[in-house]
Scaffold this active site. Structure first.
Site, PDB file in Angstrom:
ATOM      1  N   ASP A 263     -30.144  44.444  50.976  1.00  0.00           N
ATOM      2  CA  ASP A 263     -29.953  44.487  52.427  1.00  0.00           C
ATOM      3  C   ASP A 263     -30.643  45.708  53.057  1.00  0.00           C
ATOM      4  O   ASP A 263     -30.767  45.799  54.271  1.00  0.00           O
ATOM      5  CB  ASP A 263     -28.443  44.500  52.740  1.00  0.00           C
ATOM      6  CG  ASP A 263     -28.148  44.134  54.187  1.00  0.00           C
ATOM      7  OD1 ASP A 263     -29.071  43.667  54.879  1.00  0.00           O
ATOM      8  OD2 ASP A 263     -26.988  44.313  54.611  1.00  0.00           O
TER       9      ASP A 263
ATOM     10  N   ASP B 132     -32.228  38.579  58.884  1.00  0.00           N
ATOM     11  CA  ASP B 132     -31.745  39.414  57.784  1.00  0.00           C
ATOM     12  C   ASP B 132     -30.365  38.931  57.325  1.00  0.00           C
ATOM     13  O   ASP B 132     -29.350  39.265  57.928  1.00  0.00           O
ATOM     14  CB  ASP B 132     -31.675  40.880  58.242  1.00  0.00           C
ATOM     15  CG  ASP B 132     -31.244  41.822  57.109  1.00  0.00           C
ATOM     16  OD1 ASP B 132     -31.214  41.373  55.941  1.00  0.00           O
ATOM     17  OD2 ASP B 132     -30.970  43.007  57.407  1.00  0.00           O
TER      18      ASP B 132
ATOM     19  N   LYS C 285     -24.788  39.755  53.622  1.00  0.00           N
ATOM     20  CA  LYS C 285     -23.948  40.319  54.679  1.00  0.00           C
ATOM     21  C   LYS C 285     -22.713  39.447  54.903  1.00  0.00           C
ATOM     22  O   LYS C 285     -22.756  38.251  54.647  1.00  0.00           O
ATOM     23  CB  LYS C 285     -24.738  40.357  55.997  1.00  0.00           C
ATOM     24  CG  LYS C 285     -25.841  41.376  56.065  1.00  0.00           C
ATOM     25  CD  LYS C 285     -26.523  41.315  57.429  1.00  0.00           C
ATOM     26  CE  LYS C 285     -27.643  42.336  57.520  1.00  0.00           C
ATOM     27  NZ  LYS C 285     -27.186  43.725  57.480  1.00  0.00           N
TER      28      LYS C 285
ATOM     29  N   LYS D 177     -40.609  47.029  62.535  1.00  0.00           N
ATOM     30  CA  LYS D 177     -39.916  46.165  61.568  1.00  0.00           C
ATOM     31  C   LYS D 177     -39.857  44.732  62.100  1.00  0.00           C
ATOM     32  O   LYS D 177     -39.380  44.495  63.204  1.00  0.00           O
ATOM     33  CB  LYS D 177     -38.505  46.704  61.315  1.00  0.00           C
ATOM     34  CG  LYS D 177     -37.619  45.803  60.447  1.00  0.00           C
ATOM     35  CD  LYS D 177     -36.258  46.429  60.147  1.00  0.00           C
ATOM     36  CE  LYS D 177     -35.329  45.467  59.416  1.00  0.00           C
ATOM     37  NZ  LYS D 177     -34.003  46.042  59.109  1.00  0.00           N
TER      38      LYS D 177
ATOM     39  N   GLU E 101     -33.668  46.295  53.360  1.00  0.00           N
ATOM     40  CA  GLU E 101     -35.006  45.690  53.232  1.00  0.00           C
ATOM     41  C   GLU E 101     -36.008  46.253  54.234  1.00  0.00           C
ATOM     42  O   GLU E 101     -37.204  46.254  53.974  1.00  0.00           O
ATOM     43  CB  GLU E 101     -34.902  44.173  53.378  1.00  0.00           C
ATOM     44  CG  GLU E 101     -34.909  43.626  54.818  1.00  0.00           C
ATOM     45  CD  GLU E 101     -33.711  44.075  55.662  1.00  0.00           C
ATOM     46  OE1 GLU E 101     -32.696  44.501  55.078  1.00  0.00           O
ATOM     47  OE2 GLU E 101     -33.807  44.035  56.896  1.00  0.00           O
TER      48      GLU E 101
ATOM     49  N   ASP F  88     -33.528  41.368  64.154  1.00  0.00           N
ATOM     50  CA  ASP F  88     -33.992  42.378  63.197  1.00  0.00           C
ATOM     51  C   ASP F  88     -35.518  42.518  63.207  1.00  0.00           C
ATOM     52  O   ASP F  88     -36.077  43.246  62.404  1.00  0.00           O
ATOM     53  CB  ASP F  88     -33.479  42.021  61.788  1.00  0.00           C
ATOM     54  CG  ASP F  88     -33.169  43.257  60.959  1.00  0.00           C
ATOM     55  OD1 ASP F  88     -33.040  44.343  61.548  1.00  0.00           O
ATOM     56  OD2 ASP F  88     -33.077  43.122  59.719  1.00  0.00           O
TER      57      ASP F  88
ATOM     58  N   ARG G 217     -36.719  49.267  55.277  1.00  0.00           N
ATOM     59  CA  ARG G 217     -37.492  50.411  54.786  1.00  0.00           C
ATOM     60  C   ARG G 217     -38.548  49.972  53.771  1.00  0.00           C
ATOM     61  O   ARG G 217     -39.615  50.567  53.669  1.00  0.00           O
ATOM     62  CB  ARG G 217     -36.530  51.463  54.214  1.00  0.00           C
ATOM     63  CG  ARG G 217     -35.690  50.987  53.077  1.00  0.00           C
ATOM     64  CD  ARG G 217     -34.464  51.862  52.832  1.00  0.00           C
ATOM     65  NE  ARG G 217     -33.364  51.569  53.756  1.00  0.00           N
ATOM     66  CZ  ARG G 217     -32.176  52.180  53.735  1.00  0.00           C
ATOM     67  NH1 ARG G 217     -31.932  53.133  52.846  1.00  0.00           N
ATOM     68  NH2 ARG G 217     -31.248  51.858  54.594  1.00  0.00           N
TER      69      ARG G 217
HETATM   70  N1  BES Z   1     -30.884  45.096  59.760  1.00  0.00           N
HETATM   71  C1  BES Z   1     -29.936  45.926  59.128  1.00  0.00           C
HETATM   72  C2  BES Z   1     -29.429  47.052  60.009  1.00  0.00           C
HETATM   73  C3  BES Z   1     -28.639  46.668  61.222  1.00  0.00           C
HETATM   74  C4  BES Z   1     -27.262  46.713  61.162  1.00  0.00           C
HETATM   75  C5  BES Z   1     -29.235  46.352  62.389  1.00  0.00           C
HETATM   76  C6  BES Z   1     -26.516  46.408  62.272  1.00  0.00           C
HETATM   77  C7  BES Z   1     -28.503  46.031  63.507  1.00  0.00           C
HETATM   78  C8  BES Z   1     -27.135  46.079  63.441  1.00  0.00           C
HETATM   79  C9  BES Z   1     -30.511  46.576  57.883  1.00  0.00           C
HETATM   80  O1  BES Z   1     -31.478  45.856  57.221  1.00  0.00           O
HETATM   81  C10 BES Z   1     -29.380  46.794  56.946  1.00  0.00           C
HETATM   82  O2  BES Z   1     -28.823  45.812  56.542  1.00  0.00           O
HETATM   83  N2  BES Z   1     -29.060  48.039  56.645  1.00  0.00           N
HETATM   84  C11 BES Z   1     -27.985  48.348  55.783  1.00  0.00           C
HETATM   85  C12 BES Z   1     -28.440  49.420  54.823  1.00  0.00           C
HETATM   86  C13 BES Z   1     -27.479  49.680  53.710  1.00  0.00           C
HETATM   87  C14 BES Z   1     -27.438  48.507  52.772  1.00  0.00           C
HETATM   88  C15 BES Z   1     -27.918  50.915  52.991  1.00  0.00           C
HETATM   89  C16 BES Z   1     -26.830  48.848  56.643  1.00  0.00           C
HETATM   90  O3  BES Z   1     -27.061  49.533  57.627  1.00  0.00           O
HETATM   91  O4  BES Z   1     -25.689  48.480  56.350  1.00  0.00           O
HETATM   92 ZN    ZN Z   2     -32.567  44.491  58.403  1.00  0.00          ZN
HETATM   93 ZN    ZN Z   3     -30.638  44.488  55.821  1.00  0.00          ZN
END
Ligand code: BES
Ligand code: ZN
Ligand code: ZN
Length: 481
Positions: free
Chosen positions: A333, A256, A263, A251, A335, A274, A337
């Protein structure tokens, strides 16, 4: 820092610091035994892991100092412990202006695994992340050489290659996102490839449009920075023994924000890491080019910035992925995947028979496993077994997560083939299922490194910031094929 293998006698070592490991139970029985015993008896040094004590002008030795480094419990001592220990030693001695360090290991620790780990620890510790500080004195204290007395030249070299590659990855992930845009990440990948004799191709936005990578492009469209799909190929010399072809997919979200599903601002600055999965994959290729395993390896890094610009995708948008399947984007968010699945489909088209992806994918994996273990998901138990063996040998803790069919239900969409979030409960598992839906029967492993790719606080053996986790596991997996 120069890394050297010097098969010398203890008494002939003339560096600033000769380091020996002392355990919790008994003082090591080497030169300067009386002085060491005094340290133990006085309670100044007990042998606890990462403890350090310094003796000046040790009796019977040429070295200026004898450094006792705590190895913890003798029967638990392994390469992973030694990696941390040499790191802690380098960071502690560097502060004191010590310039040459030599590590002496006793039997039974004079093997290659220990020598490589010792070197890795030293090289990984020698990073400060102070590039953007303007203090002219910042480079005054440097360790110039780190030597080991035991191990083979190949092992010492391997340790240096791996740790330098890991520092390359960490450096990429630490870069602020205003500097490291998707295009700059692609430039760095190209530079690294030409330096190490790898083939590198960058797919730009137009090419991705032609191919139909709608999932990846949907994420990129909210940013003024154009996306890039980085493809790097390693081809072993001679005819490969099998048709196997390893694909490493990382990734590469250079920042992000969450996009329109933005966020909270607290801690958002961290989201420059990220792209740690992508960085680990690029670093792995840097090492693979030098270690030359016998299996072909292709790396793919979808690089994008997730921003809420005026062209950004909206919750409810439906995109068509390269595979042809449609996705309802319920949360912008989620993104990672979306970009991974287009890269994975493309990897399959390039002939990869085995796929491993690494991604800072979910906050949910941090809840589940904290900052200790990588979460691993698979559709092929035998393949995961191989990877777990590699990760264990490399001291990169990895924990298998369940993938029961029930979790897949969470992704059913009313308006498209599937939607991109599965809700808060089991969030890292539904994320993995989303990806799995696109890889079909191809053996695949997904590593969620959201909890392990960043250190919020410096450790005695490593600076605050990106860790470069996953890279050593990738390289060992390719090597052990
Ligand atoms: N980059 C984030 C995941 C992340 C969170 C990495 C904390 C490092 C620390 C990812 O893109 C994300 O935002 N995931 C969301 C998914 C949700 C919206 C289903 C998450 O984990 O909150
Ligand atoms: Zn992310
Ligand atoms: Zn995200």
């Amino acid at each position: 820092m120069d890394i050297k293998l010097e098969p010398k006698k203890l008494g002939d070592v003339d560096s600033d610091a000769l380091v020996i490991v002392g355990f919790e139970t008994a003082p090591p029985d080497v030169a300067a035994a009386d002085q060491i015993k005094e340290l133990y008896d006085s309670g100044e040094f007990s042998g606890k892991a990462l403890e350090i004590a310094i003796l000046h002008r040790p009796a019977g030795l040429k070295a200026k100092r004898l450094v006792l480094a705590g190895g913890g419990k003798r029967d638990k001592f392994n390469p992973a412990e030694l990696r941390k220990l040499t790191g802690a030693v380098v960071r502690a001695l560097k502060c004191k202006g010590i310039r040459s360090i030599t590590l002496a290991l006793d039997e039974p620790w004079r093997s290659d695994d220990f020598a490589a780990a010792a070197v890795e620890g030293a090289v990984l510790a020698d990073v400060e992340n102070d590039r953007y500080k303007t203090d002219p004195k910042k480079n005054e204290k440097q360790v110039e050489s780190f030597s080991v007395l035991s191990g083979s030249p190949a092992a010492v070299n391997r340790g240096r290659i791996l740790a330098e590659a890991q520092n390359f990855s960490r450096d990429l992930a630490n870069e602020p996102a205003n500097i490291l845009t998707p295009m700059l990440l692609a430039d760095r990948a190209r530079q690294m490839s030409s330096e190490f004799g790898l083939e590198c191709e960058i797919l730009d936005q137009d090419r991705m449009r032609q191919l139909g990578m709608g999932a990846l492009l949907g994420v990129a469209q909210g940013s003024a920075e154009p996306p890039a799909l980085i493809v790097i190929r390693y081809q072993p010399a001679g005819t490969p023994a099998s048709k196997d072809h390893l694909g490493l997919i990382g990734k590469g979200v250079t920042f992000d924000t969450g996009g329109i599903s933005i966020k909270p601002s607290d801690g958002m600055e961290k989201m420059r890491y990220d792209m740690s999965g992508g960085a680990a994959v690029l670093g792995a290729m840097r090492a693979i080019a030098q270690i030359k395993p016998s299996i072909p390896v292709t790396a793919l890094v979808p690089a994008v910035e997730n921003m809420p610009g005026s062209k950004a995708q909206r919750p409810g948008d439906i995109v068509k992925s390269l595979s042809g399947k449609t996705i309802e984007v319920l949360n912008t968010d989620a993104e990672g995947r979306l970009i991974l699945i287009d890269a994975l489909t493309y990897a399959q088209r390039l002939g990869c028979t085995h796929l491993v992806d690494a991604a800072t994918l979910t906050g949910a994996i941090v809840v589940a496993l904290g900052n200790v273990n990588i979460g691993a998901f698979t559709n092929n138990e035998a393949f995961l077994k191989k990877l777990l063996t590699a990760s264990q040998a490399e001291g990169e803790k990895t924990w298998q997560m369940p993938m029961d069919e029930e979790y897949k239900e969470l992704l059913k969409s009313s308006f498209a083939d599937l939607h991109n979030i599965g809700g808060r409960s089991g969030g890292s598992i539904s994320a993995a299922w989303f990806i799995r839906d696109f890889v079909g029967e191809t053996p695949w492993i997904h590593l969620d490194i959201a909890g392990t790719a960043w250190l919020d606080d410096a450790k005695p053996y490593m600076a605050k910031g990106a860790t470069g986790v996953g890279l050593r596991t990738f390289v060992r997996l390719a090597e052990s094929w």
